[in-house]
Design an enzyme around this catalytic site. Structure first.
Site, PDB file in Angstrom:
ATOM      1  N   ASP A  60     -14.685  10.434 -80.553  1.00  9.38           N
ATOM      2  CA  ASP A  60     -13.249  10.217 -80.351  1.00  9.38           C
ATOM      3  C   ASP A  60     -12.416  11.178 -81.200  1.00  9.38           C
ATOM      4  OD1 ASP A  60     -13.952   8.183 -78.646  1.00  9.38           O
ATOM      5  OD2 ASP A  60     -13.412   6.558 -80.018  1.00  9.38           O
TER       6      ASP A  60
ATOM      7  N   GLU B 172      -6.733  11.339 -78.500  1.00  7.37           N
ATOM      8  CA  GLU B 172      -8.072  11.285 -77.889  1.00  7.37           C
ATOM      9  C   GLU B 172      -7.955  11.293 -76.364  1.00  7.37           C
ATOM     10  OE1 GLU B 172     -11.261   7.833 -76.882  1.00  7.37           O
ATOM     11  OE2 GLU B 172     -10.010   7.582 -78.665  1.00  7.37           O
TER      12      GLU B 172
ATOM     13  N   ASP C 240      -9.384  14.364 -74.167  1.00  9.47           N
ATOM     14  CA  ASP C 240     -10.409  14.135 -73.149  1.00  9.47           C
ATOM     15  C   ASP C 240     -10.089  14.909 -71.875  1.00  9.47           C
ATOM     16  OD1 ASP C 240     -12.666  12.527 -71.865  1.00  9.47           O
ATOM     17  OD2 ASP C 240     -10.960  11.889 -70.660  1.00  9.47           O
TER      18      ASP C 240
ATOM     19  N   GLU D 182     -12.367  14.682 -79.645  1.00 14.28           N
ATOM     20  CA  GLU D 182     -11.418  14.763 -78.536  1.00 14.28           C
ATOM     21  C   GLU D 182      -9.985  14.807 -79.048  1.00 14.28           C
ATOM     22  OE1 GLU D 182     -13.569  12.708 -74.712  1.00 14.28           O
ATOM     23  OE2 GLU D 182     -12.603  11.362 -76.175  1.00 14.28           O
TER      24      GLU D 182
END
Length: 243
Positions: free
Chosen positions: A127, A54, A58, A130
């Site tokens: 989450d 994650e 991101d 990502e």
């Protein structure tokens, strides 16, 4: 041909349908789908869940969205691009992408989390999305990650609308009336009050000879912006009523 499935039940067919392309390391995508609730009560080193992926996803996602916006809108200022990127990568937006992809049913989570509607939890969905971006990047490279993200954006977002400069109401009104085949708006000073150091302007926005909005401000330009905002709202209300 028998579909490959990981030890925790993640099927290659499902992952490739999710990301829209063949994948290599299926275990990597399983890792991206592991919610931390699976390991609650167990002794772990903190790397078993999808949180590291994650973190990576991101950063990759932010870079891709910035690149897409930079190339797509060469005439937009940095501030607007920054605000648009923030809108496209916030938690609500990411959860929406995950829902559009059907990601929720694939997430690996505890029975308790599952029974607590964890598969529709906005944070868990965001989450996991990502983490999937991070997995695509590690498995297939940046170009594949960019393809995945841009395909999702094309499916879920009107980029022109997302990147509209909403602070410039005069520009938005001009674009709208031109789309209707009308002459560009004009602005008339209705009143100008107060001493020279503390003026107060009232301005009307005129479209096709009709005053459609008025605005007030300490500057003439500010009053014009306010009038344009009201005029645009008037036009859109009329269009809705006529639809």
């Amino acid at each position: 041909m028998v579909d490959e499935v990981t030890e925790r039940g993640v099927a290659r067919r499902d992952v490739e349908s999710l990301v829209g392309m063949p994948v290599g390391d299926l275990d990597l995508y399983e890792h991206a789908l592991r919610h931390r609730s699976l390991f609650r009560g167990l002794t772990t080193d903190g790397t078993e869940s999808n949180e590291r992926l994650e973190f990576l996803g991101d950063a990759v996602l932010g870079t891709i969205v910035a690149d897409v916006l930079y190339r797509r809108f060469p005439d937009r200022a940095e501030g607007l691009l920054t605000r648009t990127r923030a809108t496209l990568v916030n938690g609500k937006a990411l959860a929406g992408y995950a829902e559009a992809l059907g990601l929720g049913p694939l997430i690996l989570m505890s029975e308790n989390m599952d029974s607590s509607e964890g598969r529709s939890n906005q944070t868990i969905l965001a989450d996991a999305f990502e983490a999937i971006v991070g997995a695509v990047y590690l498995d297939l490279g940046f170009s594949a990650a960019r393809r995945f993200v841009t395909d999702v954006l094309d499916r879920c977002v009107d980029l022109e609308e997302a990147a509209a400069d909403r602070s410039n109401h005069k520009s938005r009104l001009l674009e709208h009336v031109q789309g209707l085949g009308l002459d560009q708006p004009t602005y008339e000073v209705v009143s100008e009050e107060g001493p020279s150091h503390d003026r107060w302007f009232t301005v009307a926005a005129v479209v096709a000879g009709e005053r459609l909005g008025e605005g007030e401000d300490r500057s003439k330009k500010g009053a014009e912006q306010a009038a344009a905002r009201e005029a645009l709202a008037t036009l859109r209300d009329r269009e809705k009523a006529e639809a």
